[in-house]
Design an enzyme around this catalytic site. Structure first.
Site, PDB file in Angstrom:
ATOM      1  N   GLY A 114       0.855  -1.200   0.000  1.00  0.00           N
ATOM      2  CA  GLY A 114       0.000   0.000   0.000  1.00  0.00           C
ATOM      3  C   GLY A 114       0.888   1.246   0.000  1.00  0.00           C
ATOM      4  O   GLY A 114       1.885   1.288   0.711  1.00  0.00           O
TER       5      GLY A 114
ATOM      6  N   ARG B  22       0.693  -5.028  -4.899  1.00  0.00           N
ATOM      7  CA  ARG B  22       0.815  -6.032  -3.831  1.00  0.00           C
ATOM      8  C   ARG B  22       1.200  -7.367  -4.459  1.00  0.00           C
ATOM      9  O   ARG B  22       0.485  -8.355  -4.331  1.00  0.00           O
ATOM     10  CB  ARG B  22      -0.507  -6.147  -3.077  1.00  0.00           C
TER      11      ARG B  22
ATOM     12  N   ASP C 287       5.552  -5.007   5.966  1.00  0.00           N
ATOM     13  CA  ASP C 287       5.976  -6.378   6.296  1.00  0.00           C
ATOM     14  C   ASP C 287       5.970  -7.327   5.094  1.00  0.00           C
ATOM     15  O   ASP C 287       6.854  -8.185   4.974  1.00  0.00           O
ATOM     16  CB  ASP C 287       5.145  -6.946   7.453  1.00  0.00           C
TER      17      ASP C 287
ATOM     18  N   ASP D 249       0.331   2.294   8.764  1.00  0.00           N
ATOM     19  CA  ASP D 249      -0.118   1.546   9.941  1.00  0.00           C
ATOM     20  C   ASP D 249       0.869   1.573  11.111  1.00  0.00           C
ATOM     21  O   ASP D 249       0.513   1.251  12.239  1.00  0.00           O
ATOM     22  CB  ASP D 249      -0.402   0.091   9.565  1.00  0.00           C
TER      23      ASP D 249
ATOM     24  N   ASP E 280       3.144  -0.450  11.980  1.00  0.00           N
ATOM     25  CA  ASP E 280       3.182  -1.711  12.725  1.00  0.00           C
ATOM     26  C   ASP E 280       4.439  -2.550  12.463  1.00  0.00           C
ATOM     27  O   ASP E 280       4.471  -3.734  12.756  1.00  0.00           O
ATOM     28  CB  ASP E 280       1.908  -2.536  12.427  1.00  0.00           C
TER      29      ASP E 280
ATOM     30  N   ARG F  12      -4.709  -2.768  10.255  1.00  0.00           N
ATOM     31  CA  ARG F  12      -5.118  -4.174  10.142  1.00  0.00           C
ATOM     32  C   ARG F  12      -4.786  -4.976  11.401  1.00  0.00           C
ATOM     33  O   ARG F  12      -5.653  -5.561  12.028  1.00  0.00           O
ATOM     34  CB  ARG F  12      -4.406  -4.793   8.936  1.00  0.00           C
TER      35      ARG F  12
ATOM     36  N   GLU G 145      -9.937  -0.646  11.426  1.00  0.00           N
ATOM     37  CA  GLU G 145     -10.631  -1.611  10.549  1.00  0.00           C
ATOM     38  C   GLU G 145     -10.397  -3.069  10.975  1.00  0.00           C
ATOM     39  O   GLU G 145     -11.195  -3.955  10.667  1.00  0.00           O
ATOM     40  CB  GLU G 145     -10.171  -1.419   9.098  1.00  0.00           C
TER      41      GLU G 145
ATOM     42  N   ARG H  29     -24.310   7.270  12.851  1.00  0.00           N
ATOM     43  CA  ARG H  29     -23.807   7.210  11.481  1.00  0.00           C
ATOM     44  C   ARG H  29     -22.390   6.671  11.487  1.00  0.00           C
ATOM     45  O   ARG H  29     -21.729   6.650  12.534  1.00  0.00           O
ATOM     46  CB  ARG H  29     -23.804   8.605  10.855  1.00  0.00           C
TER      47      ARG H  29
HETATM   48  O1  F6P Z   1      -0.851  -0.779   4.006  1.00  0.00           O
HETATM   49  C1  F6P Z   1      -1.687  -1.186   5.033  1.00  0.00           C
HETATM   50  C2  F6P Z   1      -3.071  -0.741   4.810  1.00  0.00           C
HETATM   51  O2  F6P Z   1      -3.104   0.630   4.924  1.00  0.00           O
HETATM   52  C3  F6P Z   1      -4.081  -1.415   5.734  1.00  0.00           C
HETATM   53  O3  F6P Z   1      -4.378  -0.719   6.899  1.00  0.00           O
HETATM   54  C4  F6P Z   1      -5.282  -1.590   4.860  1.00  0.00           C
HETATM   55  O4  F6P Z   1      -6.038  -2.692   5.255  1.00  0.00           O
HETATM   56  C5  F6P Z   1      -4.687  -1.804   3.522  1.00  0.00           C
HETATM   57  O5  F6P Z   1      -3.494  -1.079   3.502  1.00  0.00           O
HETATM   58  C6  F6P Z   1      -5.574  -1.425   2.377  1.00  0.00           C
HETATM   59  O6  F6P Z   1      -4.890  -1.679   1.225  1.00  0.00           O
HETATM   60  P1  F6P Z   1      -5.434  -1.572  -0.262  1.00  0.00           P
HETATM   61  O7  F6P Z   1      -5.135  -0.202  -0.719  1.00  0.00           O
HETATM   62  O8  F6P Z   1      -4.633  -2.554  -1.022  1.00  0.00           O
HETATM   63  O9  F6P Z   1      -6.873  -1.859  -0.219  1.00  0.00           O
END
Ligand code: F6P
Length: 342
Positions: A10, A71, A102, A126, A128, A170, A221, A266
């Site tokens: 991402g 990805r 990662d 993230d 992480d 995530r 999320e 909402r």
């Molecule tokens: O890179 C991590 C992240 O930001 C996550 O928090 C999220 O679930 C994911 O990317 C979303 O990625 P994409 O743009 O591939 O839907």
């Protein structure tokens, strides 16, 4: 020395700042740099572009990545993994700088075992990644969440509603915790601690009774209610690394709260807004420091390392260490945020 650089996974604000820093520092040592397009896909297809000072001029403040990203997991099949190794050799790359989270850095660590020299630069909104205090992109995401919460506060209060704000995260709730603390959230739900819907409803009702007829709940999320296996999502699609597409917990929670409390509720999904646009000054500086250090490592002949921020120092750690586990939220900070719940 011929350096390849790729950005994978991402995207996040600051990727272009890193690319620029690598090219500028490489020029200093008179190294050549090849930009690999679309993450690992570019090495499967040998899709590269030469990068010089002119090609990175003016990109410091731009979001996204001039190299593109994907990805792609080359180790999904032995065929693509072999193509990557062969193309690195064919292109004459002495080392590949991999800018990623990662998944991307996991591939870099595997390639290292096959004799390919790699260097990792940690990026993800993230935050992480293990072994580094911060990844660039995180600070920008937190400021976007903070601004969104400021805006959501005024409209939520005006309508005496409850607002559930779904943010990215995530495996770890860094964005939710930092963004929620900075934006005055009344409750923050993170993947690290399963939550109880009942408890949230009690908080909403209590606030209403006390004359504070609105509530803002930030949910990562990847957060899940107690007793539920796996994530609550709207989609079942998975990426090349086997991660399910997240999104849906905010909507689920908003419906539950409204049903159980009778308070109009909402939800807002901040989604990719958190990943777009110009990086903050903090992220630009961190990205510059990471890029420069990565090239210095190459100059020192240190490979298989990941640059990292520890305290206020840029250090380098074994790549394998950076990807060995998820860095979850520092509960000391979460406890500070908790003081403002309810
Ligand atoms: O890179 C991590 C992240 O930001 C996550 O928090 C999220 O679930 C994911 O990317 C979303 O990625 P994409 O743009 O591939 O839907």
């Amino acid at each position: 020395m011929k350096i390849g650089i790729l950005t994978g996974g991402g995207d996040c604000p600051g990727l272009n700042a890193v690319i620029r820093a690598v090219v500028r520092k490489a020029a200093h040592y008179k190294y050549d740099v090849l930009g690999i397009k679309d993450g690992w896909m570019g090495l499967i297809e040998a899709n590269v572009i030469p990068l010089d000072i002119k090609s990175v001029t003016g990109i410091l403040s731009r979001g996204g990545t001039i190299l593109g990203t994907s990805r792609t997991n080359p180790f999904k099949s032995p065929d693509t993994a072999e193509k990557v190794v062969n193309n690195i050799k064919k292109l004459g790359l002495d080392v590949v700088i991999c800018v990623g989270g990662d998944d991307t850095l996991g591939v870099a660590a595997k390639l290292l075992k096959q004799g390919i020299k790699t260097i990792g630069i940690p990026k993800t909104i993230d935050n992480d990644l293990y072994g580094t205090d911060f990844t660039f992109g995180f600070d920008t995401a937190v400021s976007i969440v903070t601004e969104a919460l400021d805006r959501l506060h005024t409209t939520t209060e005006a309508h005496h509603r409850t607002m559930v704000v779904e943010v990215m995260g995530r495996h770890a709730g860094w964005i939710a915790t930092y963004g929620g603390l900075a934006g005055g959230a009344d409750m923050i739900l993170i993947p690290e601690t399963p939550f109880e819907v009942e408890g949230i409803c009690k908080m909403v009702t209590k606030r209403a009774k006390e004359g504070r007829g609105f509530s803002i709940i930030v949910v990562a999320e990847g957060a899940v209610p107690k007793g539920i296996e796996g994530y609550i999502t709207k989609d079942v699609k998975k990426d090349a690394f086997g991660h399910v597409m997240l999104g849906g917990i905010g909507e689920f929670l908003a419906k539950e709260i409204e049903k159980k409390t009778g308070v109009e509720t909402r939800h807002v999904v901040l989604g990719h807004l958190q990943r777009g646009g110009s990086p903050t000054a903090y992220d630009r500086i961190l990205a510059c420091r990471y890029g420069v250090r990565a090239v210095d490592l190459i100059n020192e002949g240190k490979f298989g390392r990941m640059v990292a921020l520890q305290g206020n120092k840029i250090v380098d750690i074994p790549l394998a260490e950076g990807v060995k586990q998820t860095k979850t939220v520092d509960m000391e900070i979460y406890k500070v945020a908790e003081v403002f719940f309810g």
